[in-house]
Scaffold this motif. Sequence first.
Motif, short mmCIF file in Angstrom:
data_model
loop_
_atom_site.label_atom_id
_atom_site.label_comp_id
_atom_site.label_asym_id
_atom_site.label_seq_id
_atom_site.Cartn_x
_atom_site.Cartn_y
_atom_site.Cartn_z
N ASP A 2 0.83 -1.21 0.00
CA ASP A 2 0.00 0.00 0.00
C ASP A 2 0.86 1.26 0.00
OD1 ASP A 2 -2.27 -1.58 0.04
OD2 ASP A 2 -2.60 -1.34 2.20
N LEU A 3 1.90 1.27 0.81
CA LEU A 3 2.77 2.44 0.95
C LEU A 3 3.46 2.79 -0.37
CD1 LEU A 3 4.09 4.50 2.90
CD2 LEU A 3 5.85 2.77 3.34
N PHE A 4 4.02 1.81 -1.04
CA PHE A 4 4.76 2.07 -2.27
C PHE A 4 3.88 2.11 -3.51
CE2 PHE A 4 8.20 0.85 0.53
CZ PHE A 4 9.21 1.71 0.15
N ALA A 5 2.69 1.52 -3.45
CA ALA A 5 1.76 1.50 -4.58
C ALA A 5 2.47 1.12 -5.88
CB ALA A 5 1.05 2.85 -4.71
N ALA A 6 3.22 0.03 -5.82
CA ALA A 6 4.01 -0.41 -6.97
C ALA A 6 3.71 -1.86 -7.31
CB ALA A 6 5.50 -0.21 -6.69
N GLY A 7 2.57 -2.37 -6.90
CA GLY A 7 2.21 -3.76 -7.17
C GLY A 7 2.57 -4.66 -6.00
N ASP A 8 2.52 -5.95 -6.25
CA ASP A 8 2.80 -6.94 -5.22
C ASP A 8 4.29 -6.94 -4.84
OD1 ASP A 8 0.17 -7.75 -5.28
OD2 ASP A 8 0.55 -9.44 -6.62
N LEU A 9 4.56 -7.05 -3.56
CA LEU A 9 5.94 -7.20 -3.09
C LEU A 9 6.39 -8.62 -3.42
CD1 LEU A 9 8.40 -6.11 -1.53
CD2 LEU A 9 7.32 -6.99 0.54
N GLU A 10 7.42 -8.75 -4.24
CA GLU A 10 7.87 -10.05 -4.68
C GLU A 10 9.04 -10.58 -3.87
OE1 GLU A 10 8.67 -9.51 -8.82
OE2 GLU A 10 6.54 -9.44 -9.32
N CYS A 11 9.88 -9.66 -3.37
CA CYS A 11 11.10 -10.08 -2.70
C CYS A 11 11.62 -8.92 -1.85
CB CYS A 11 12.14 -10.45 -3.77
SG CYS A 11 13.80 -10.76 -3.15
N SER A 12 12.20 -9.25 -0.73
CA SER A 12 12.96 -8.25 0.02
C SER A 12 14.39 -8.76 0.13
CB SER A 12 12.35 -8.02 1.40
OG SER A 12 12.38 -9.19 2.17
N MET A 13 15.32 -7.81 0.24
CA MET A 13 16.73 -8.16 0.30
C MET A 13 17.37 -7.40 1.45
SD MET A 13 19.64 -7.54 -2.59
CE MET A 13 20.12 -5.90 -2.10
N HIS A 14 18.21 -8.08 2.18
CA HIS A 14 18.97 -7.46 3.27
C HIS A 14 20.44 -7.76 3.01
CE1 HIS A 14 15.33 -6.68 5.57
NE2 HIS A 14 14.94 -7.89 5.17
N ARG A 15 21.21 -6.70 2.88
CA ARG A 15 22.65 -6.88 2.63
C ARG A 15 23.42 -6.57 3.91
NH1 ARG A 15 26.44 -7.18 -1.46
NH2 ARG A 15 28.33 -5.99 -1.09
N PHE A 16 24.18 -7.54 4.35
CA PHE A 16 25.03 -7.41 5.52
C PHE A 16 26.48 -7.49 5.07
CE2 PHE A 16 21.07 -9.42 6.80
CZ PHE A 16 20.67 -8.61 7.86
N GLU A 17 27.37 -7.26 5.98
CA GLU A 17 28.80 -7.30 5.66
C GLU A 17 29.20 -8.66 5.08
OE1 GLU A 17 32.98 -6.82 8.09
OE2 GLU A 17 31.18 -5.85 8.86
N ASP A 18 28.67 -9.74 5.66
CA ASP A 18 29.10 -11.09 5.27
C ASP A 18 28.13 -11.82 4.34
OD1 ASP A 18 31.43 -10.86 6.80
OD2 ASP A 18 30.44 -11.67 8.58
#
Length: 121
Positions: free
Chosen positions: A68-84
């Motif tokens: 709803d917040l982004f109004a860009a369609g269905d959320l397909e994936c989230s990504m979290h980048r850490f140091e390792d």
Amino acid sequence: MVVSDRDALIDALRELAGDSLRLVATYDEDGYEAVYATGEAAERVETLGDRVHEELVLQDLGRGHLEDLFAAGDLECSMHRFEDLTAFHFATGEFSGLFVSVNSKEDLPLETFSETCKEFL
């Protein structure tokens, strides 16, 4: 759980990520199952798996808000980048999904990588 062909998914991800593929896991309401894990990742699943599972379920609960917040369609994936490591989360339904992690230094083609994961869900 949620993956249609585990062996084919792992083969496809190893083709894209090579030896930097760390973990492929599915989860549902009842738990978290590693279907591929390197030695270090398997140890982390043993010690942190329940906490990661809880976090993935919580992320899935917030998915509608983000859509709803982004109004860009269905959320397909989230990504979290850490140091390792870089972690990818594909929510497939209420309380279920796919979790994949790779070494952060790997230069992945993100569109191809995420579409490959989605094709097996």
